[in-house]
Write a protein that holds these residues in place. Sequence first.
Motif, PDB file in Angstrom:
ATOM      1  N   MET A 143       0.834  -1.201   0.000  1.00 26.70           N
ATOM      2  CA  MET A 143       0.000   0.000   0.000  1.00 26.70           C
ATOM      3  C   MET A 143       0.869   1.251   0.000  1.00 26.70           C
ATOM      4  N   PRO A 144       0.402   2.336  -0.645  1.00 34.05           N
ATOM      5  CA  PRO A 144       1.177   3.585  -0.655  1.00 34.05           C
ATOM      6  C   PRO A 144       1.076   4.310   0.683  1.00 34.05           C
ATOM      7  N   VAL A 145       2.213   4.706   1.207  1.00 35.19           N
ATOM      8  CA  VAL A 145       2.272   5.464   2.461  1.00 35.19           C
ATOM      9  C   VAL A 145       2.982   6.777   2.171  1.00 35.19           C
ATOM     10  N   ARG A 146       2.353   7.889   2.513  1.00 38.99           N
ATOM     11  CA  ARG A 146       2.946   9.199   2.247  1.00 38.99           C
ATOM     12  C   ARG A 146       3.966   9.527   3.319  1.00 38.99           C
ATOM     13  N   THR A 147       5.206   9.776   2.903  1.00 39.12           N
ATOM     14  CA  THR A 147       6.268  10.122   3.841  1.00 39.12           C
ATOM     15  C   THR A 147       6.633  11.601   3.790  1.00 39.12           C
ATOM     16  N   GLN A 148       6.183  12.298   2.765  1.00 37.47           N
ATOM     17  CA  GLN A 148       6.409  13.740   2.668  1.00 37.47           C
ATOM     18  C   GLN A 148       5.181  14.408   2.086  1.00 37.47           C
ATOM     19  N   TYR A 149       4.821  15.515   2.703  1.00 39.44           N
ATOM     20  CA  TYR A 149       3.755  16.360   2.168  1.00 39.44           C
ATOM     21  C   TYR A 149       4.217  17.789   2.333  1.00 39.44           C
ATOM     22  N   GLY A 150       4.562  18.454   1.231  1.00 43.59           N
ATOM     23  CA  GLY A 150       5.086  19.806   1.314  1.00 43.59           C
ATOM     24  C   GLY A 150       6.405  19.815   2.057  1.00 43.59           C
ATOM     25  N   ILE A 151       6.434  20.462   3.223  1.00 42.46           N
ATOM     26  CA  ILE A 151       7.628  20.494   4.066  1.00 42.46           C
ATOM     27  C   ILE A 151       7.397  19.713   5.354  1.00 42.46           C
ATOM     28  N   ASN A 152       6.392  18.848   5.341  1.00 38.38           N
ATOM     29  CA  ASN A 152       6.094  18.013   6.491  1.00 38.38           C
ATOM     30  C   ASN A 152       6.458  16.566   6.162  1.00 38.38           C
ATOM     31  N   TYR A 153       6.835  15.824   7.183  1.00 39.18           N
ATOM     32  CA  TYR A 153       7.349  14.479   6.959  1.00 39.18           C
ATOM     33  C   TYR A 153       6.737  13.514   7.968  1.00 39.18           C
ATOM     34  N   ARG A 154       6.748  12.247   7.584  1.00 39.44           N
ATOM     35  CA  ARG A 154       6.270  11.185   8.466  1.00 39.44           C
ATOM     36  C   ARG A 154       7.035   9.920   8.119  1.00 39.44           C
ATOM     37  N   ARG A 155       7.535   9.245   9.136  1.00 35.62           N
ATOM     38  CA  ARG A 155       8.244   7.993   8.900  1.00 35.62           C
ATOM     39  C   ARG A 155       7.251   6.891   8.539  1.00 35.62           C
ATOM     40  N   THR A 156       7.731   5.849   7.907  1.00 34.72           N
ATOM     41  CA  THR A 156       6.841   4.743   7.524  1.00 34.72           C
ATOM     42  C   THR A 156       6.268   4.049   8.743  1.00 34.72           C
ATOM     43  N   THR A 157       6.894   4.261   9.909  1.00 31.94           N
ATOM     44  CA  THR A 157       6.369   3.705  11.161  1.00 31.94           C
ATOM     45  C   THR A 157       5.176   4.499  11.678  1.00 31.94           C
ATOM     46  N   GLY A 158       4.934   5.675  11.083  1.00 31.62           N
ATOM     47  CA  GLY A 158       3.843   6.538  11.536  1.00 31.62           C
ATOM     48  C   GLY A 158       4.302   7.694  12.388  1.00 31.62           C
ATOM     49  N   GLN A 159       5.585   7.754  12.733  1.00 35.81           N
ATOM     50  CA  GLN A 159       6.107   8.822  13.583  1.00 35.81           C
ATOM     51  C   GLN A 159       6.077  10.163  12.842  1.00 35.81           C
ATOM     52  N   PRO A 160       5.328  11.151  13.348  1.00 36.61           N
ATOM     53  CA  PRO A 160       5.269  12.462  12.671  1.00 36.61           C
ATOM     54  C   PRO A 160       6.496  13.304  12.997  1.00 36.61           C
ATOM     55  N   TYR A 161       6.826  14.214  12.091  1.00 42.11           N
ATOM     56  CA  TYR A 161       7.999  15.075  12.249  1.00 42.11           C
ATOM     57  C   TYR A 161       7.832  16.040  13.416  1.00 42.11           C
ATOM     58  N   SER A 162       6.649  16.601  13.552  1.00 36.06           N
ATOM     59  CA  SER A 162       6.424  17.570  14.625  1.00 36.06           C
ATOM     60  C   SER A 162       5.241  17.156  15.481  1.00 36.06           C
ATOM     61  N   ALA A 163       5.255  17.631  16.711  1.00 44.19           N
ATOM     62  CA  ALA A 163       4.222  17.240  17.671  1.00 44.19           C
ATOM     63  C   ALA A 163       2.954  18.064  17.482  1.00 44.19           C
ATOM     64  N   VAL A 164       1.840  17.502  17.909  1.00 46.67           N
ATOM     65  CA  VAL A 164       0.560  18.223  17.889  1.00 46.67           C
ATOM     66  C   VAL A 164       0.608  19.347  18.911  1.00 46.67           C
ATOM     67  N   ASP A 165       0.056  20.497  18.553  1.00 49.45           N
ATOM     68  CA  ASP A 165       0.019  21.617  19.493  1.00 49.45           C
ATOM     69  C   ASP A 165      -0.868  21.294  20.681  1.00 49.45           C
ATOM     70  N   GLN A 166      -0.528  21.856  21.814  1.00 45.79           N
ATOM     71  CA  GLN A 166      -1.350  21.667  22.993  1.00 45.79           C
ATOM     72  C   GLN A 166      -2.711  22.326  22.805  1.00 45.79           C
ATOM     73  N   ARG A 167      -3.715  21.689  23.337  1.00 45.20           N
ATOM     74  CA  ARG A 167      -5.082  22.206  23.223  1.00 45.20           C
ATOM     75  C   ARG A 167      -5.171  23.612  23.826  1.00 45.20           C
ATOM     76  N   GLY A 168      -5.772  24.530  23.079  1.00 43.83           N
ATOM     77  CA  GLY A 168      -5.947  25.891  23.567  1.00 43.83           C
ATOM     78  C   GLY A 168      -4.757  26.798  23.342  1.00 43.83           C
ATOM     79  N   SER A 169      -3.675  26.269  22.749  1.00 40.24           N
ATOM     80  CA  SER A 169      -2.486  27.079  22.522  1.00 40.24           C
ATOM     81  C   SER A 169      -2.766  28.173  21.496  1.00 40.24           C
ATOM     82  N   HIS A 170      -2.168  29.333  21.707  1.00 35.69           N
ATOM     83  CA  HIS A 170      -2.278  30.429  20.741  1.00 35.69           C
ATOM     84  C   HIS A 170      -1.146  30.368  19.722  1.00 35.69           C
ATOM     85  N   HIS A 171      -0.176  29.503  19.949  1.00 33.72           N
ATOM     86  CA  HIS A 171       0.995  29.401  19.096  1.00 33.72           C
ATOM     87  C   HIS A 171       1.038  28.015  18.451  1.00 33.72           C
ATOM     88  N   THR A 172       1.964  27.837  17.519  1.00 32.17           N
ATOM     89  CA  THR A 172       2.107  26.521  16.895  1.00 32.17           C
ATOM     90  C   THR A 172       3.571  26.202  16.651  1.00 32.17           C
TER      91      THR A 172
END
Length: 314
Positions: A143-172
């Motif tokens: 099956m096709p697994v996307r490892t790059q989208y634009g300047i964002n990346y994801r390992r084939t294991t599912g590990q994302p390049y950056s973490a999800v922002d905390q809920r309610g955060s005004h920043h990213t």
Amino acid sequence: MAALAAMRMDASALTGKHPAHVFRPLSEMLSRWAADGIDTTSFHAGVENAKRRYAGYGLTKMLPLDRVLVGCESSRVGAFGGFHHPDQGYRHLQMVAVITMYGPMERRNPECPELALLDLLRAYAHDCLHYGSRRRYVEVAGMPVRTQYGINYRRTTGQPYSAVDQRGSHHTRNLGTVMEGACDREARSITRQTAERFGVAEPSDVLGALAFRDVTGTLTEEDAERAAGVLASEEQTRYAAALSGYEKGVNRRYAHFLEEFAPGEESECHTRFLAAIISGDVTALGAWLDERHGPGTFTGLFRTPGYFDPGLTA
């Protein structure tokens, strides 16, 4: 490639999530509206403007109109559509955008054509940038697994390049949020210019006014709070809440990001992010950020410490 081609032959898996709505290609929808006397010139003019601007970022091919499916004529009582309708948008595996007509959907034509066309333009301009963003796939278990989208990346294991922002955060510090915010900032700028060029007035009703400010990128913080408290029909109330959540969770966070790392140069930084998203190359963007904040700014901002850690399985 064979698996991707098979997915792109049939969009029923996407439209099937909305069994009450009738979906038609955007090209057909525009022709139907024009035949019924609706002037669609503003939409086409906005698209031409988008083409010119996007070419400057390196995007030479827009999302084909026949790959955009627009829902209307719903059999669900009280159905209400638009950019913030649930479970819609661009789907990269199928290369199809699923969107809905703004406003009451139990009809063939929009209740407020001028606003519906602006909403449609915002959605299309937004999804064209998703369509044109650099993507890379690898095969995992057939099956096709996307490892790059634009300047964002994801390992084939599912590990994302950056973490999800905390809920309610005004920043990213999340690349997905930054990319989504960059695409929508651009799409809303195009829509705002179109509204000004064609003299589209802000509707007088509360939800219509909020939707107009949303598509043109002129929502205030007070508007976002007001949207969360709109009391109308069940679907309209839910739509307004989604509008508010998207503004706070995506557009406000992206605006704050630009203010943090490019004060006085927000437009230049935004332009560089878009060019990098289209090309998939962060070299020039990274150098620009390094000049202002020191070596390794891009990685330091976005990459999680555990990105290369083992542990997750495909």
